[in-house]
Design a protein around this motif. Structure first.
Motif, PDB file in Angstrom:
ATOM      1  N   GLU A 112      -6.288 -10.856  37.044  1.00 23.00           N
ATOM      2  CA  GLU A 112      -7.192 -11.971  36.779  1.00 23.00           C
ATOM      3  C   GLU A 112      -8.366 -11.520  35.915  1.00 23.00           C
ATOM      4  O   GLU A 112      -8.755 -12.208  34.966  1.00 23.00           O
ATOM      5  CB  GLU A 112      -7.701 -12.556  38.098  1.00 23.00           C
ATOM      6  CG  GLU A 112      -6.646 -13.287  38.900  1.00 23.00           C
ATOM      7  CD  GLU A 112      -7.083 -13.555  40.330  1.00 23.00           C
ATOM      8  OE1 GLU A 112      -6.255 -14.094  41.088  1.00 23.00           O
ATOM      9  OE2 GLU A 112      -8.223 -13.213  40.706  1.00 23.00           O
ATOM     10  N   PHE A 113      -8.943 -10.363  36.248  1.00 23.95           N
ATOM     11  CA  PHE A 113     -10.096  -9.880  35.484  1.00 23.95           C
ATOM     12  C   PHE A 113      -9.693  -9.560  34.048  1.00 23.95           C
ATOM     13  O   PHE A 113     -10.419  -9.888  33.099  1.00 23.95           O
ATOM     14  CB  PHE A 113     -10.704  -8.655  36.149  1.00 23.95           C
ATOM     15  CG  PHE A 113     -12.011  -8.234  35.529  1.00 23.95           C
ATOM     16  CD1 PHE A 113     -13.205  -8.807  35.933  1.00 23.95           C
ATOM     17  CD2 PHE A 113     -12.046  -7.288  34.517  1.00 23.95           C
ATOM     18  CE1 PHE A 113     -14.410  -8.451  35.345  1.00 23.95           C
ATOM     19  CE2 PHE A 113     -13.234  -6.918  33.918  1.00 23.95           C
ATOM     20  CZ  PHE A 113     -14.423  -7.502  34.337  1.00 23.95           C
ATOM     21  N   ASP A 114      -8.533  -8.925  33.874  1.00 27.18           N
ATOM     22  CA  ASP A 114      -8.072  -8.592  32.525  1.00 27.18           C
ATOM     23  C   ASP A 114      -7.928  -9.857  31.678  1.00 27.18           C
ATOM     24  O   ASP A 114      -8.327  -9.880  30.507  1.00 27.18           O
ATOM     25  CB  ASP A 114      -6.730  -7.857  32.590  1.00 27.18           C
ATOM     26  CG  ASP A 114      -6.844  -6.481  33.220  1.00 27.18           C
ATOM     27  OD1 ASP A 114      -7.977  -5.968  33.323  1.00 27.18           O
ATOM     28  OD2 ASP A 114      -5.802  -5.925  33.614  1.00 27.18           O
ATOM     29  N   LEU A 115      -7.348 -10.902  32.263  1.00 25.40           N
ATOM     30  CA  LEU A 115      -7.159 -12.143  31.515  1.00 25.40           C
ATOM     31  C   LEU A 115      -8.501 -12.800  31.215  1.00 25.40           C
ATOM     32  O   LEU A 115      -8.722 -13.316  30.108  1.00 25.40           O
ATOM     33  CB  LEU A 115      -6.264 -13.098  32.308  1.00 25.40           C
ATOM     34  CG  LEU A 115      -5.922 -14.421  31.606  1.00 25.40           C
ATOM     35  CD1 LEU A 115      -5.185 -14.166  30.292  1.00 25.40           C
ATOM     36  CD2 LEU A 115      -5.082 -15.316  32.511  1.00 25.40           C
ATOM     37  N   LEU A 116      -9.420 -12.776  32.175  1.00 18.34           N
ATOM     38  CA  LEU A 116     -10.742 -13.356  31.945  1.00 18.34           C
ATOM     39  C   LEU A 116     -11.430 -12.687  30.763  1.00 18.34           C
ATOM     40  O   LEU A 116     -12.014 -13.369  29.899  1.00 18.34           O
ATOM     41  CB  LEU A 116     -11.595 -13.222  33.201  1.00 18.34           C
ATOM     42  CG  LEU A 116     -13.060 -13.678  33.072  1.00 18.34           C
ATOM     43  CD1 LEU A 116     -13.141 -15.153  32.709  1.00 18.34           C
ATOM     44  CD2 LEU A 116     -13.825 -13.376  34.356  1.00 18.34           C
ATOM     45  N   VAL A 117     -11.398 -11.359  30.692  1.00 22.78           N
ATOM     46  CA  VAL A 117     -12.061 -10.644  29.589  1.00 22.78           C
ATOM     47  C   VAL A 117     -11.444 -11.012  28.246  1.00 22.78           C
ATOM     48  O   VAL A 117     -12.138 -11.125  27.234  1.00 22.78           O
ATOM     49  CB  VAL A 117     -12.015  -9.121  29.833  1.00 22.78           C
ATOM     50  CG1 VAL A 117     -12.473  -8.358  28.593  1.00 22.78           C
ATOM     51  CG2 VAL A 117     -12.898  -8.744  31.019  1.00 22.78           C
ATOM     52  N   ILE A 118     -10.126 -11.221  28.233  1.00 24.57           N
ATOM     53  CA  ILE A 118      -9.475 -11.645  26.992  1.00 24.57           C
ATOM     54  C   ILE A 118     -10.069 -12.972  26.514  1.00 24.57           C
ATOM     55  O   ILE A 118     -10.369 -13.152  25.329  1.00 24.57           O
ATOM     56  CB  ILE A 118      -7.954 -11.764  27.200  1.00 24.57           C
ATOM     57  CG1 ILE A 118      -7.336 -10.363  27.275  1.00 24.57           C
ATOM     58  CG2 ILE A 118      -7.293 -12.562  26.074  1.00 24.57           C
ATOM     59  CD1 ILE A 118      -5.900 -10.344  27.725  1.00 24.57           C
ATOM     60  N   PHE A 119     -10.271 -13.917  27.437  1.00 25.19           N
ATOM     61  CA  PHE A 119     -10.885 -15.189  27.069  1.00 25.19           C
ATOM     62  C   PHE A 119     -12.353 -15.011  26.669  1.00 25.19           C
ATOM     63  O   PHE A 119     -12.837 -15.645  25.719  1.00 25.19           O
ATOM     64  CB  PHE A 119     -10.792 -16.174  28.228  1.00 25.19           C
ATOM     65  CG  PHE A 119      -9.450 -16.830  28.366  1.00 25.19           C
ATOM     66  CD1 PHE A 119      -8.982 -17.704  27.399  1.00 25.19           C
ATOM     67  CD2 PHE A 119      -8.654 -16.586  29.474  1.00 25.19           C
ATOM     68  CE1 PHE A 119      -7.739 -18.326  27.525  1.00 25.19           C
ATOM     69  CE2 PHE A 119      -7.415 -17.193  29.611  1.00 25.19           C
ATOM     70  CZ  PHE A 119      -6.955 -18.066  28.630  1.00 25.19           C
ATOM     71  N   LEU A 145      -1.474  -9.845  24.785  1.00 26.00           N
ATOM     72  CA  LEU A 145      -2.802  -9.269  24.960  1.00 26.00           C
ATOM     73  C   LEU A 145      -2.986  -8.644  26.337  1.00 26.00           C
ATOM     74  O   LEU A 145      -3.745  -7.684  26.496  1.00 26.00           O
ATOM     75  CB  LEU A 145      -3.867 -10.339  24.729  1.00 26.00           C
ATOM     76  CG  LEU A 145      -4.037 -10.798  23.278  1.00 26.00           C
ATOM     77  CD1 LEU A 145      -4.874 -12.079  23.210  1.00 26.00           C
ATOM     78  CD2 LEU A 145      -4.678  -9.696  22.442  1.00 26.00           C
ATOM     79  N   THR A 146      -2.302  -9.184  27.343  1.00 23.63           N
ATOM     80  CA  THR A 146      -2.406  -8.612  28.687  1.00 23.63           C
ATOM     81  C   THR A 146      -1.370  -7.535  28.932  1.00 23.63           C
ATOM     82  O   THR A 146      -1.365  -6.921  29.998  1.00 23.63           O
ATOM     83  CB  THR A 146      -2.250  -9.707  29.761  1.00 23.63           C
ATOM     84  OG1 THR A 146      -0.996 -10.382  29.578  1.00 23.63           O
ATOM     85  CG2 THR A 146      -3.385 -10.712  29.701  1.00 23.63           C
ATOM     86  N   GLY A 147      -0.478  -7.301  27.957  1.00 21.58           N
ATOM     87  CA  GLY A 147       0.561  -6.293  28.148  1.00 21.58           C
ATOM     88  C   GLY A 147       1.642  -6.740  29.095  1.00 21.58           C
ATOM     89  O   GLY A 147       2.386  -5.919  29.633  1.00 21.58           O
ATOM     90  N   ARG A 148       1.800  -8.060  29.298  1.00 14.80           N
ATOM     91  CA  ARG A 148       2.792  -8.581  30.230  1.00 14.80           C
ATOM     92  C   ARG A 148       4.024  -9.103  29.505  1.00 14.80           C
ATOM     93  O   ARG A 148       4.830  -9.836  30.077  1.00 14.80           O
ATOM     94  CB  ARG A 148       2.190  -9.716  31.061  1.00 14.80           C
ATOM     95  CG  ARG A 148       0.931  -9.341  31.803  1.00 14.80           C
ATOM     96  CD  ARG A 148       0.352 -10.514  32.549  1.00 14.80           C
ATOM     97  NE  ARG A 148       1.197 -10.911  33.652  1.00 14.80           N
ATOM     98  CZ  ARG A 148       1.124 -10.394  34.882  1.00 14.80           C
ATOM     99  NH1 ARG A 148       0.240  -9.441  35.143  1.00 14.80           N
ATOM    100  NH2 ARG A 148       1.915 -10.805  35.843  1.00 14.80           N
ATOM    101  N   SER A 149       4.202  -8.717  28.229  1.00 21.42           N
ATOM    102  CA  SER A 149       5.261  -9.329  27.425  1.00 21.42           C
ATOM    103  C   SER A 149       6.592  -8.605  27.509  1.00 21.42           C
ATOM    104  O   SER A 149       7.492  -8.881  26.743  1.00 21.42           O
ATOM    105  CB  SER A 149       4.816  -9.390  25.955  1.00 21.42           C
ATOM    106  OG  SER A 149       4.517  -8.093  25.466  1.00 21.42           O
TER     107      SER A 149
END
Length: 242
Positions: free
Chosen positions: A165-172, A188-192
């Motif tokens: 959650e924190f990683d995604l928030l920082v991306i935004f 961007l989150t490395g989840r691809s």
């Protein structure tokens, strides 16, 4: 074995699976600890530095889902990869909703598990490496501190976020106002990596909306039809700790 190598806790009630995974994961350069039930997981966490947990959903003294939920409720940010025999997408999404960082359906190839372990650990390293120390994000009534990976409200109350959650928030926060597609967010989150659902991003955004919502306030995360998501709150970066 390199004592500085990441330590992985493998949790499964099947002795043969534990032995197989332990051998393969060790061969790939990781240190490995084993557990067969929930109680042993708590013991290992107290007495060892655990960098990642590979957690089976079905355990003899409880559910791996409940254990994952309990760890997140206790504000543990140890990355968790769930092993599940559940075939329905909704069941796997439940694991992401309660704070798991990834999941892998049984049966699986050990090589894929190791690839996912590396991906989850790499996301954590990237997140900890940037942005520079001392940078804070102020948005709406919240302040995010990447150096401590924490978010708090203006009243000083901590907002409990998982690592994902924190990683995604920082991306935004780094891209306010931009419309980001699910594919972009996955990259961007490395989840691809293969097999990850687009829905995993939807789940994370939903969790952020819930945790960062305020009565009567405009939503920070806007859904864009056929586009993705847009972070609409104004973001500023004040000097020094708030």
């Amino acid at each position: 074995m390199d004592i500085t190598a990441p330590q992985v806790l493998v949790v499964d009630d099947d002795a043969e699976i534990r032995k197989l995974l332990a051998r393969y994961v060790q061969e790939q350069g990781f240190r490995v600890l084993l557990a067969s039930k929930c109680a042993e997981v708590h013991e290992r966490i107290v007495t060892n530095q655990i960098d990642l947990i590979v957690l089976d959903v079905m355990l003899p003294d409880g559910s791996g889902l409940d254990l994952c939920r309990d760890l997140r409720a206790a504000r543990s940010n140890i990355p968790i990869i769930l092993l599940t025999a559940l075939q329905e997408d909704v069941d796997r999404i439940i694991g992401l909703e309660i704070g798991a960082d990834d999941y892998l359906g049984k049966p699986f190839n050990p090589r894929e598990l190791v690839a996912r372990i590396r991906a989850v650990l790499r996301r954590g390293i990237i997140a900890r490496a940037a942005p520079p120390a001392g940078v804070l994000y102020q948005f709406d009534d919240f302040v995010a501190d990447p150096s401590t990976r924490s978010v708090r409200g203006r009243d000083g109350a901590d907002i409990s976020l998982t690592g994902a959650e924190f990683d995604l928030l920082v991306i935004f926060l780094d891209r306010p106002g931009r419309v980001l597609s699910r594919d972009q967010l996955l990259d961007l989150t490395g989840r691809s990596h293969g097999g990850v659902l687009d829905r995993s991003i939807d789940v994370l955004v939903s969790r952020l909306r819930r945790k960062l919502s305020r009565d009567g306030a405009q939503p920070m995360f806007k859904s864009v039809r056929n586009g993705g998501y847009q972070f609409s709150a104004k973001v500023s970066m004040p000097d020094g700790p708030a």
